[in-house]
Motif scaffolding. Sequence first.
Motif, mmCIF file in Angstrom:
data_model
loop_
_atom_site.group_PDB
_atom_site.id
_atom_site.type_symbol
_atom_site.label_atom_id
_atom_site.label_comp_id
_atom_site.label_asym_id
_atom_site.label_seq_id
_atom_site.Cartn_x
_atom_site.Cartn_y
_atom_site.Cartn_z
ATOM 1 N N THR A 120 -1.712 -0.566 -14.588
ATOM 2 C CA THR A 120 -0.792 -0.716 -13.445
ATOM 3 C C THR A 120 0.614 -1.125 -13.882
ATOM 4 O OG1 THR A 120 -1.413 -3.043 -13.127
ATOM 5 C CG2 THR A 120 -2.702 -1.379 -11.942
ATOM 6 N N ILE A 151 -6.020 -7.835 -3.924
ATOM 7 C CA ILE A 151 -7.235 -7.676 -4.725
ATOM 8 C C ILE A 151 -7.650 -9.059 -5.217
ATOM 9 C CG2 ILE A 151 -8.254 -6.590 -6.747
ATOM 10 C CD1 ILE A 151 -6.189 -4.356 -6.418
ATOM 11 N N VAL A 210 -12.459 -2.133 -7.554
ATOM 12 C CA VAL A 210 -11.335 -1.194 -7.521
ATOM 13 C C VAL A 210 -11.510 -0.184 -8.644
ATOM 14 C CG1 VAL A 210 -8.839 -0.959 -7.789
ATOM 15 C CG2 VAL A 210 -9.778 -2.875 -6.488
ATOM 16 N N ILE A 213 -5.628 2.294 -9.043
ATOM 17 C CA ILE A 213 -4.433 2.087 -8.233
ATOM 18 C C ILE A 213 -3.496 3.235 -8.559
ATOM 19 C CG2 ILE A 213 -2.487 0.577 -7.733
ATOM 20 C CD1 ILE A 213 -4.203 -1.773 -8.438
ATOM 21 N N VAL A 222 -4.892 2.478 -3.092
ATOM 22 C CA VAL A 222 -5.914 1.812 -3.890
ATOM 23 C C VAL A 222 -7.234 2.519 -3.635
ATOM 24 C CG1 VAL A 222 -7.162 -0.343 -4.303
ATOM 25 C CG2 VAL A 222 -4.717 -0.409 -3.749
ATOM 26 N N VAL A 235 0.651 -4.114 -3.626
ATOM 27 C CA VAL A 235 -0.651 -4.593 -4.089
ATOM 28 C C VAL A 235 -0.427 -5.919 -4.800
ATOM 29 C CG1 VAL A 235 -2.581 -4.195 -5.649
ATOM 30 C CG2 VAL A 235 -1.655 -2.298 -4.318
#
Length: 414
Positions: A120, A151, A210, A213, A222, A235
């Motif tokens: 990410t 998250i 998850v 992303i 997501v 996020v």
Amino acid sequence: MDIEKLVVVGASLAGLRAVEGARKAGFEGQITLIGAEPHLPYDRPPLSKQFLEPGSDELEAPFFRTVETFSGELDAEVVLGAPATGLDTENRQVLVGERRVDYDALVIATGSTPRLLPGTERLSGVHTLRTLDDAVAVRQALTEGARTVVIGAGFIGSEVASGANKRGVPVTVVEALPTPLVRATGEAMGHAIASLHERNGTRLRCGVGVSAIEGDDRVERVVLADGSVLDADLVVVGIGVVPATDWLAGSGVQVDNGILCDENLWTGVPGVYAAGDVANWFNPVLGERQRMENWTAAAEQGAAAARNAIDPANARPYGTVPYFWSDWYDVRIQFVGSPDADEVRVVDGDPETGDKWVALYRRGDRLIGALTLNGQAVIMKYRVMITKGTSWDEALAFAEARKARMAEKAAARA
């Protein structure tokens, strides 16, 4: 040896209290405070609480002290924006890039760093919430009405979700575990606290991880492990922290879920002590080894570690009953003690439906913890009882008597 140079690594609450604690103890030598961030020490709890709520856009950064206080009253050199990169315990030097800072006594208060989601780094709009700069970026996104996914349903993530909810921003909290907050409050009460989200209109997805992303340059969605997709402009990753100890590699300081310390916060290395999130120390009050990630511990340990560091011959054990709090949706959650219990019993109120309740934790035959929702009037009484080693039966009797008194007062007002 004579202690003439005290170095504190970590311009955190614990680091600040170490500097102040040394001066209050009469230390007249040289003090150097080293901080990785460019900012003076500031208060972290407001960053995920008041700092994100409606009307907070002009709220100033919560600095503890001014530059003038450090140079004047505290007479301390402050080195900011330059993280410690190594520790030479043989020569008693802290490495800060190419610079070497001599010490006679050292307090390590480097705190912890957030866990990240791999892959990410290139996406804007994906943040942790640990620093002042993080909080400013998250607040700006919420002000712009960003569709938000949090998250991790821990305390930081949940406070972010609460702030978003109050702003009317669509927010979903994703938690990989079936029950949130197990480590902090135990299995039994995690669900009760987490239910505050749905009761206040925040969507909570538990027991699902998850997968990805996604987005081009900026986050767009997501993807969850069950295949569902959550659209997102923001996020916030709140999946825990790790002690900031990488810079200690090869130093001889023992690391295992933080810096291993004795009851005096001493690392076993001459002159080196630790405080705050980074310290894994033996707590003589509860008789167990702990690493605490809360404001109270950081403040108390910083001062205690500094006092012991500058006067090791008269070092005193640091023991405490841990305490932390969290504010969600205009309610206050408070916990004292340890969640490592044989039994948890609700002694007042109903966690399923009420907005005020008390749960007690038993280990063996003694009270070991207490969790309250809007229990500000009683939580510190239980903290004192845990400190004194109050028995389980005595704690239950106190709770029952208090409940009866409250009922009588309510009846008299009716």
